[in-house]
Design a protein around this motif. Structure first.
Motif, PDB file in Angstrom:
ATOM      1  N   ALA A 160       0.826  -0.842  -0.023  1.00 35.42           N
ATOM      2  CA  ALA A 160      -0.070  -0.318  -0.301  1.00 35.42           C
ATOM      3  C   ALA A 160       0.613   1.515   0.184  1.00 35.42           C
ATOM      4  CB  ALA A 160      -0.584  -0.022   1.599  1.00 35.42           C
ATOM      5  N   LYS A 161       2.199   0.900   0.658  1.00 41.86           N
ATOM      6  CA  LYS A 161       2.532   2.212   0.616  1.00 41.86           C
ATOM      7  C   LYS A 161       3.050   3.271  -0.691  1.00 41.86           C
ATOM      8  CE  LYS A 161       7.438   0.919   0.663  1.00 41.86           C
ATOM      9  NZ  LYS A 161       8.816   0.767   1.357  1.00 41.86           N
ATOM     10  N   VAL A 162       3.627   2.433  -1.980  1.00 39.23           N
ATOM     11  CA  VAL A 162       3.203   2.825  -2.971  1.00 39.23           C
ATOM     12  C   VAL A 162       2.409   4.042  -3.912  1.00 39.23           C
ATOM     13  CG1 VAL A 162       3.989   2.121  -5.468  1.00 39.23           C
ATOM     14  CG2 VAL A 162       5.763   0.627  -3.144  1.00 39.23           C
ATOM     15  N   PRO A 163       1.133   3.348  -4.093  1.00 36.95           N
ATOM     16  CA  PRO A 163       0.132   3.914  -3.877  1.00 36.95           C
ATOM     17  C   PRO A 163       0.080   5.312  -3.299  1.00 36.95           C
ATOM     18  CG  PRO A 163      -0.728   1.905  -3.724  1.00 36.95           C
ATOM     19  CD  PRO A 163       1.253   1.819  -3.562  1.00 36.95           C
ATOM     20  N   LEU A 164       0.300   5.020  -2.148  1.00 37.54           N
ATOM     21  CA  LEU A 164      -0.348   5.904  -0.606  1.00 37.54           C
ATOM     22  C   LEU A 164       0.789   7.437  -1.418  1.00 37.54           C
ATOM     23  CD1 LEU A 164      -1.149   4.040   1.754  1.00 37.54           C
ATOM     24  CD2 LEU A 164      -3.007   5.646   0.964  1.00 37.54           C
ATOM     25  N   ARG A 165       2.438   6.833  -1.349  1.00 39.51           N
ATOM     26  CA  ARG A 165       3.426   7.546  -1.744  1.00 39.51           C
ATOM     27  C   ARG A 165       3.193   8.596  -3.746  1.00 39.51           C
ATOM     28  NH1 ARG A 165       8.955   4.388  -0.224  1.00 39.51           N
ATOM     29  NH2 ARG A 165       8.450   5.690   2.236  1.00 39.51           N
ATOM     30  N   ILE A 166       1.817   7.956  -4.516  1.00 44.98           N
ATOM     31  CA  ILE A 166       2.262   8.361  -5.714  1.00 44.98           C
ATOM     32  C   ILE A 166       1.358   9.227  -5.018  1.00 44.98           C
ATOM     33  CG2 ILE A 166       1.020   8.285  -7.668  1.00 44.98           C
ATOM     34  CD1 ILE A 166       2.952   5.816  -7.470  1.00 44.98           C
ATOM     35  N   ALA A 167       0.336   9.387  -4.488  1.00 42.92           N
ATOM     36  CA  ALA A 167      -0.404  10.089  -3.932  1.00 42.92           C
ATOM     37  C   ALA A 167      -0.278  11.255  -3.774  1.00 42.92           C
ATOM     38  CB  ALA A 167      -2.437   9.148  -3.509  1.00 42.92           C
ATOM     39  N   LEU A 168       0.922  11.203  -2.703  1.00 40.77           N
ATOM     40  CA  LEU A 168       0.469  12.302  -2.322  1.00 40.77           C
ATOM     41  C   LEU A 168       1.998  13.009  -3.215  1.00 40.77           C
ATOM     42  CD1 LEU A 168       1.960  13.242   1.301  1.00 40.77           C
ATOM     43  CD2 LEU A 168       4.382  12.523   0.824  1.00 40.77           C
ATOM     44  N   CYS A 169       2.490  12.430  -3.896  1.00 42.70           N
ATOM     45  CA  CYS A 169       3.265  13.332  -5.001  1.00 42.70           C
ATOM     46  C   CYS A 169       1.808  13.686  -5.635  1.00 42.70           C
ATOM     47  CB  CYS A 169       3.737  11.937  -5.628  1.00 42.70           C
ATOM     48  SG  CYS A 169       5.515  12.067  -4.671  1.00 42.70           S
ATOM     49  N   ALA A 170       1.183  13.903  -5.839  1.00 44.74           N
ATOM     50  CA  ALA A 170       0.457  14.367  -7.015  1.00 44.74           C
ATOM     51  C   ALA A 170      -0.411  14.959  -6.160  1.00 44.74           C
ATOM     52  CB  ALA A 170      -0.468  12.985  -7.251  1.00 44.74           C
ATOM     53  N   LEU A 171      -0.638  14.799  -4.812  1.00 48.31           N
ATOM     54  CA  LEU A 171      -1.811  16.242  -3.907  1.00 48.31           C
ATOM     55  C   LEU A 171      -0.666  17.216  -3.866  1.00 48.31           C
ATOM     56  CD1 LEU A 171      -3.437  17.007  -1.576  1.00 48.31           C
ATOM     57  CD2 LEU A 171      -1.237  16.534  -0.783  1.00 48.31           C
ATOM     58  N   VAL A 172       1.197  17.310  -3.426  1.00 50.00           N
ATOM     59  CA  VAL A 172       1.964  19.028  -3.339  1.00 50.00           C
ATOM     60  C   VAL A 172       1.542  18.599  -4.725  1.00 50.00           C
ATOM     61  CG1 VAL A 172       4.194  18.624  -3.146  1.00 50.00           C
ATOM     62  CG2 VAL A 172       3.430  17.162  -1.371  1.00 50.00           C
ATOM     63  N   LEU A 173       1.419  17.606  -5.872  1.00 53.47           N
ATOM     64  CA  LEU A 173       1.701  18.658  -7.244  1.00 53.47           C
ATOM     65  C   LEU A 173       1.160  19.870  -7.555  1.00 53.47           C
ATOM     66  CD1 LEU A 173       3.519  19.006  -9.621  1.00 53.47           C
ATOM     67  CD2 LEU A 173       2.224  17.251 -10.757  1.00 53.47           C
ATOM     68  N   VAL A 174      -0.042  19.858  -7.329  1.00 46.82           N
ATOM     69  CA  VAL A 174      -1.761  19.818  -7.095  1.00 46.82           C
ATOM     70  C   VAL A 174      -1.217  21.738  -6.783  1.00 46.82           C
ATOM     71  CG1 VAL A 174      -4.509  19.298  -7.156  1.00 46.82           C
ATOM     72  CG2 VAL A 174      -3.046  17.786  -8.615  1.00 46.82           C
ATOM     73  N   ALA A 175      -1.382  20.723  -5.343  1.00 53.27           N
ATOM     74  CA  ALA A 175      -1.367  22.840  -4.208  1.00 53.27           C
ATOM     75  C   ALA A 175       0.010  22.707  -4.982  1.00 53.27           C
ATOM     76  CB  ALA A 175      -1.280  21.744  -2.605  1.00 53.27           C
ATOM     77  N   LEU A 176       0.984  22.850  -5.112  1.00 55.82           N
ATOM     78  CA  LEU A 176       1.676  23.304  -6.076  1.00 55.82           C
ATOM     79  C   LEU A 176       1.388  23.845  -7.226  1.00 55.82           C
ATOM     80  CD1 LEU A 176       4.429  21.799  -5.262  1.00 55.82           C
ATOM     81  CD2 LEU A 176       4.358  23.956  -4.148  1.00 55.82           C
ATOM     82  N   VAL A 177       1.068  23.818  -8.326  1.00 59.30           N
ATOM     83  CA  VAL A 177      -0.022  23.653  -9.453  1.00 59.30           C
ATOM     84  C   VAL A 177      -1.098  25.455  -8.494  1.00 59.30           C
ATOM     85  CG1 VAL A 177      -1.555  24.579 -10.985  1.00 59.30           C
ATOM     86  CG2 VAL A 177       0.803  22.711 -10.739  1.00 59.30           C
ATOM     87  N   VAL A 178      -1.991  25.003  -7.943  1.00 62.56           N
ATOM     88  CA  VAL A 178      -3.029  25.587  -7.857  1.00 62.56           C
ATOM     89  C   VAL A 178      -2.465  27.091  -7.242  1.00 62.56           C
ATOM     90  CG1 VAL A 178      -4.851  26.330  -5.842  1.00 62.56           C
ATOM     91  CG2 VAL A 178      -4.860  24.309  -7.389  1.00 62.56           C
ATOM     92  N   MET A 179      -1.261  26.828  -6.657  1.00 59.72           N
ATOM     93  CA  MET A 179      -0.616  28.375  -4.967  1.00 59.72           C
ATOM     94  C   MET A 179      -0.057  28.521  -6.798  1.00 59.72           C
ATOM     95  SD  MET A 179       1.029  26.636  -1.844  1.00 59.72           S
ATOM     96  CE  MET A 179       2.768  27.058  -2.161  1.00 59.72           C
ATOM     97  N   VAL A 180       0.681  27.917  -7.400  1.00 54.33           N
ATOM     98  CA  VAL A 180       0.996  29.050  -8.813  1.00 54.33           C
ATOM     99  C   VAL A 180      -0.073  29.929  -9.169  1.00 54.33           C
ATOM    100  CG1 VAL A 180       2.447  29.133 -10.552  1.00 54.33           C
ATOM    101  CG2 VAL A 180       3.559  27.871  -8.580  1.00 54.33           C
ATOM    102  N   ALA A 181      -0.791  29.633  -9.704  1.00 50.15           N
ATOM    103  CA  ALA A 181      -2.357  30.068 -10.556  1.00 50.15           C
ATOM    104  C   ALA A 181      -2.426  30.438 -10.333  1.00 50.15           C
ATOM    105  CB  ALA A 181      -2.741  28.227 -10.953  1.00 50.15           C
ATOM    106  N   THR A 182      -3.014  31.167  -8.914  1.00 56.29           N
ATOM    107  CA  THR A 182      -3.922  31.514  -7.993  1.00 56.29           C
ATOM    108  C   THR A 182      -2.774  33.475  -7.880  1.00 56.29           C
ATOM    109  OG1 THR A 182      -3.173  31.469  -5.444  1.00 56.29           O
ATOM    110  CG2 THR A 182      -5.328  30.507  -7.230  1.00 56.29           C
TER     111      THR A 182
END
Length: 184
Positions: A160-182
C-alpha cells in the motif's frame, strides 16, 4: 503462552500487556497521523486556492483541533520510539534506528516550519507563498518517510505504501500548481 517479550516491563504476562499496549499506542498514533495527513492535505489544497485570504477563511476551532492532534502525534511518537528503543527481546536494527532518526529529523523540520507558518504575521504575498511551499515540501518529506510505518500500523496491505506515496506526490504537485496559478 508463547515467547515473553521484555519491553521494559519484564517477562510473562506483564510483557504481553506491554506488547499489546505498544501495538495499541502505534495504532492510535497511526490513526491520528492519517487524520492529520488528510486534514493537512485538504488544508493545503483549499488554502492554495484561497491564496493570501486563506488565514481569514480558516475556522479557528478547526485549526486549534489540528494543532492538538499534532501535539498528540508528537507525544505518541515519543512514546513509541522509547518503547522500540528499550525493547530487549527484539532490539531495533541499525537500519531501523537510522530510519527512526530520519522520521524524527523530518518531523522536527516539519514542526519548525509549521510553527513559523502558524505564528508568522501576514506579510508580503511572496513570503507567504515561499513559506507555504516550504511547508508543503517538509510535509511531503515527513509523510513519505513515515509511509511504510503508517501503512503497517493501519494494517494496510504491504504494498500500500507505493500508491499512497504516488497519491502524496500528486497532492503536492496539485497544491503547488494551484498556489502558482492563483498568484499569476
Amino acid at each position: 503462552m508463547g515467547k515473553a517479550r521484555e519491553s521494559g516491563m519484564g517477562a510473562g504476562k506483564g510483557a504481553d500487556v506491554g506488547e499489546r499496549m505498544a501495538r495499541g499506542t502505534r495504532r492510535i498514533n497511526a490513526i491520528i497521523a492519517a487524520v492529520l495527513v488528510v486534514a493537512f492535505s485538504g488544508h493545503a489544497l483549499l488554502a492554495s486556492a484561497a491564496g493570501v485570504q486563506a488565514p481569514l477563511l480558516a475556522p479557528i476551532p478547526l485549526l486549534l483541533g489540528l494543532l492538538a492532534l499534532v501535539a498528540a502525534h508528537v507525544a505518541l511518537s515519543i512514546a513509541t520510539t522509547v518503547i522500540m528503543w528499550r525493547d530487549t527481546v527484539r532490539p531495533p536494527s541499525r537500519k531501523k534506528k537510522r530510519h527512526q532518526i530520519l522520521k524524527w529529523v523530518t518531523g522536527v523540520v516539519l514542526l519548525a516550519v509549521l510553527t513559523v507558518h502558524v505564528l508568522h504575521p501576514a506579510v508580503a504575498p511572496i513570503v507567504i507563498w515561499s513559506a507555504s511551499a516550504l511547508l508543503l515540501a517538509a510535509f511531503a518529506w515527513h509523510v513519505w518517510t513515515g509511509m511504510k510505518s503508517l501503512a503497517r500500523d493501519l494494517r494496510l496491505p504491504g504494498n500500500a505504501k507505493v500508491p499512497l506515496r504516488i497519491a502524496l506526490c500528486a497532492l503536492v504537485l496539485v497544491a503547488l500548481v494551484v498556489m502558482v496559478a492563483t498568484r499569476i
